[in-house]
Design a protein around this motif. Structure first.
Motif, PDB file in Angstrom:
ATOM      1  N   THR B  91      22.269 -26.003  -0.081  1.00 15.64           N
ATOM      2  CA  THR B  91      23.202 -25.362   0.854  1.00 15.64           C
ATOM      3  C   THR B  91      24.515 -26.147   0.867  1.00 15.64           C
ATOM      4  O   THR B  91      24.549 -27.297   0.417  1.00 15.64           O
ATOM      5  CB  THR B  91      22.639 -25.355   2.291  1.00 15.64           C
ATOM      6  N   LEU B  92      25.563 -25.537   1.389  1.00 16.20           N
ATOM      7  CA  LEU B  92      26.829 -26.249   1.543  1.00 16.20           C
ATOM      8  C   LEU B  92      26.801 -26.937   2.903  1.00 16.20           C
ATOM      9  O   LEU B  92      26.691 -26.257   3.933  1.00 16.20           O
ATOM     10  CB  LEU B  92      28.002 -25.266   1.451  1.00 16.20           C
ATOM     11  N   PRO B  93      26.869 -28.263   2.924  1.00 20.06           N
ATOM     12  CA  PRO B  93      26.579 -29.006   4.151  1.00 20.06           C
ATOM     13  C   PRO B  93      27.538 -28.753   5.311  1.00 20.06           C
ATOM     14  O   PRO B  93      27.167 -28.919   6.465  1.00 20.06           O
ATOM     15  CB  PRO B  93      26.656 -30.472   3.710  1.00 20.06           C
ATOM     16  N   TYR B  94      28.769 -28.347   5.018  1.00 28.64           N
ATOM     17  CA  TYR B  94      29.748 -28.190   6.095  1.00 28.64           C
ATOM     18  C   TYR B  94      29.671 -26.820   6.776  1.00 28.64           C
ATOM     19  O   TYR B  94      30.308 -26.601   7.793  1.00 28.64           O
ATOM     20  CB  TYR B  94      31.167 -28.435   5.563  1.00 28.64           C
ATOM     21  N   LEU B  95      28.892 -25.899   6.192  1.00 31.18           N
ATOM     22  CA  LEU B  95      28.783 -24.572   6.807  1.00 31.18           C
ATOM     23  C   LEU B  95      27.792 -24.585   7.954  1.00 31.18           C
ATOM     24  O   LEU B  95      26.842 -25.377   7.953  1.00 31.18           O
ATOM     25  CB  LEU B  95      28.312 -23.561   5.775  1.00 31.18           C
ATOM     26  N   LYS B  96      27.985 -23.688   8.907  1.00 38.00           N
ATOM     27  CA  LYS B  96      27.011 -23.543   9.980  1.00 38.00           C
ATOM     28  C   LYS B  96      25.883 -22.621   9.514  1.00 38.00           C
ATOM     29  O   LYS B  96      26.101 -21.763   8.638  1.00 38.00           O
ATOM     30  CB  LYS B  96      27.669 -22.930  11.213  1.00 38.00           C
ATOM     31  N   ASP B  99      26.852 -19.095   9.678  1.00 34.47           N
ATOM     32  CA  ASP B  99      27.771 -18.638   8.624  1.00 34.47           C
ATOM     33  C   ASP B  99      26.982 -18.042   7.464  1.00 34.47           C
ATOM     34  O   ASP B  99      27.316 -16.971   6.954  1.00 34.47           O
ATOM     35  CB  ASP B  99      28.622 -19.803   8.086  1.00 34.47           C
ATOM     36  N   LEU B 100      25.942 -18.769   7.053  1.00 33.36           N
ATOM     37  CA  LEU B 100      25.147 -18.319   5.902  1.00 33.36           C
ATOM     38  C   LEU B 100      24.436 -17.000   6.224  1.00 33.36           C
ATOM     39  O   LEU B 100      24.492 -16.044   5.444  1.00 33.36           O
ATOM     40  CB  LEU B 100      24.122 -19.401   5.530  1.00 33.36           C
ATOM     41  N   HIS B 103      26.789 -14.057   6.548  1.00 33.12           N
ATOM     42  CA  HIS B 103      27.291 -13.659   5.232  1.00 33.12           C
ATOM     43  C   HIS B 103      26.269 -12.779   4.519  1.00 33.12           C
ATOM     44  O   HIS B 103      26.629 -11.753   3.931  1.00 33.12           O
ATOM     45  CB  HIS B 103      27.615 -14.894   4.390  1.00 33.12           C
TER      46      HIS B 103
END
Lengths: 232, 312
Positions: B91-96, B99-100, B103
């Motif tokens: 996962t992208l660590p800075y996203l909440k 958010d995922l 999306h």
């Protein structure tokens, strides 16, 4: 239950996804570089070099904004899909029932649109500043019109962004894509200087750069549509 | 042509990667509402099967269908009722978390007004509602895995394809996740699950497919013994007084058996739910767990007969 997502949903969601990533990672501030730092840097250059003509100032300003924008274009385009591939976070998105071409188009539109848009604003600002602050017309005849250079720079940055964007897809690494983008930028710059010295820098050159950028994006689409998620 | 009631079907499917034959003539069908496990060691072809079913790669030979459609050439239609987790995504660590999930809802084409509700529902199914506002980088491995499973649940897909969902989780997190997946099966979802952990199969699935070296070595019912027949044997070092341990275990009627100075064994009867409850109470009491062993059941025996011991 969901029905297959229309391409528009995929496109708009993908575009929004790119923006959310910029906001959450604070990379959105990079877009302020051409808009704010470009004109400020150009202004300092006008004053320090005591530029006499508004055309020379405009040309100088466009080159400053273009150089700063190049860094932003390279960075954001390389990190767009490249970061997800490096972190293997693309899998859940590629498994969704939507045309991948729509996802790809959304990402490319967001990243190229925003970075080139930021350049465009910065370029307009410096051209305006040049006319306001350096009113003299000077005696020197420039080889290139500032407005032509500004438009040519747009094509150059488009190619640069497309190369970085697609290189990230092909290599699966944002850092390698950044390196390849810099290499492409350097090579094209050398070619442009050569053409300028040979007085062969016609309108066909930026048009060619834009076509090359579009072709690169199409090549990337081919790769993205066939992309696997990895695993054993 | 798929048999009536079937949602997934593979017919003599082969898949080669260069010289390596990952799948060699695999055929099976999964019917609506079934929970099926694809069991095999690493390299057996489990992930390849999932990649084929999700249209990531085409088969080299044979045919496969998802809801009667070819998932490679008709991906978006074939996968419209499928939620999947394949491989070990990051996962992208800075996203909440939200958010995922949002999306995924948007890409699936959910109406804007439904997206938030659907995100909350999917997060609730996997017990991550409380983490929706957290950054993905701040989650534990187990929480991250549950978020990825939630992402697969957004849009309420009928079929779930889960590739090694419990991989890398500690025993308690694994048992928790099994409980959540069991709930989904009870709700009527069709589940195809790959795993190399036998203990994942019994509590969740009614049918098991044994896969080895790309070949299907067995397709049979799990026929799990009744709950009372599965016992979990645990060995603890007693740092808490034995009496305190007895008190902790009293509600379940379990007595610790001393096996040496400072050590006790526990044998916990009942189904997985009851065993998890006891384990939780023990962990909360601070008793250090040294060993945990599920007593061998029929499925383990069958696995050994079909797959053997020379895996990896």
């Amino acid at each position: 239950m969901t029905s297959p997502s229309p391409s528009w949903s995929g496109f708009s969601a993908s575009l929004r996804w790119e923006v959310i990533r910029w906001v959450r990672s604070r990379r959105v501030f990079l877009l302020a570089v051409p808009v704010v730092a470009g004109p400020v840097g150009s202004l300092l250059a006008f004053l320090y070099l005591k530029v006499a003509s508004s055309d020379t100032a405009g040309l100088l300003g466009v080159l400053v904004v273009g150089a700063l924008s190049g860094l932003v274009v390279l960075d954001l385009c390389a990190l767009s899909i490249g970061e997800e591939l490096s972190r293997r976070s693309h899998g859940p998105l590629l498994l969704l029932p939507v045309r991948r071409s729509a996802l790809y188009a959304g990402r490319a539109t967001a990243v190229l649109g925003a970075t080139l848009g930021a350049y465009g604003i910065g370029a307009l600002e410096v051209l305006e500043l040049a006319h306001l602050l350096v009113p003299g017309s000077g005696s020197q005849v420039l080889a290139l019109e500032p407005v032509h250079v500004a438009l040519g720079m747009l094509a150059f940055l488009f190619l640069l962004g497309a190369v970085a964007f697609v290189a990230a897809l092909v290599t699966g690494s944002a850092s390698e894509a950044l390196g390849l983008g810099v290499l492409a930028g350097f090579s094209v710059s050398v070619l442009l200087v050569y053409l300028l010295l040979e007085r062969a820098l016609t309108l066909a050159v930026p048009a060619g750069l834009a076509v090359a950028g579009a072709a690169t994006l199409l090549l990337g689409l081919r790769t993205y549509v066939r992309m696997d998620v990895g695993g054993s | 042509m798929m048999p009536p009631g079937a949602v997934l079907s593979l017919e003599k499917v082969e898949r080669t990667y260069g010289e390596n034959r990952a799948l060699a003539g695999v055929s099976f069908t999964v019917h609506r509402g079934e929970a099926v496990a694809l069991l095999g060691p690493n390299g057996a072809g489990k992930t390849t099967t999932f990649r084929l079913l999700t249209g990531l790669v085409p088969p080299s030979a044979g045919s496969l269908e998802v809801f009667g459609l070819d998932p490679f050439t008709q991906r978006s239609h074939a996968l419209s009722h499928v939620g999947a987790v394949v491989g070990s995504p990051g996962t992208l660590p800075y996203l909440k978390v939200s958010d995922l999930l949002e999306h995924v809802g948007r890409v699936r084409g959910l109406p804007r007004a439904q997206v938030l509700g659907e995100v909350k529902r999917a997060a609730g199914e996997m017990g991550v509602s409380a983490h929706l506002g957290r950054a993905l980088g701040s989650l534990s491995t187990g929480q991250e895995r549950r978020v990825l499973l939630s992402a697969a649940l957004v849009g309420d897909p009928e079929v779930l394809l889960l590739d090694e969902p419990t991989l890398g989780l500690d025993p308690v997190a694994r048992a928790d996740l099994r409980g959540l997946l069991k709930d989904l099966v009870h709700q009527g979802h069709t589940l195809l699950l790959s795993t190399h952990l036998i203990e994942d199969v019994g509590p969740l699935c009614s049918r098991v497919l044994f896969l080895k070296n790309g070949r299907l070595e067995g397709d049979e019912p799990v026929t799990s013994p009744p709950d009372g027949a599965i016992r979990l044997r645990l060995r603890f070092r007693i740092e808490v007084p034995e009496e305190a341990l007895r008190l902790t275990l009293r509600p379940w009627g379990i007595a610790p058996s001393p096996v040496g100075p400072g050590y006790v064994d526990l044998s916990i009867p009942g189904g997985e739910g009851a065993q998890v409850e006891v384990l939780r109470a023990l962990v909360a009491s601070g008793a250090p767990l040294l060993e945990a062993e599920r007593l061998q059941d029929d499925l383990t025996q069958r696995y050994l007969e079909r797959i053997g011991r020379e895996e990896e």
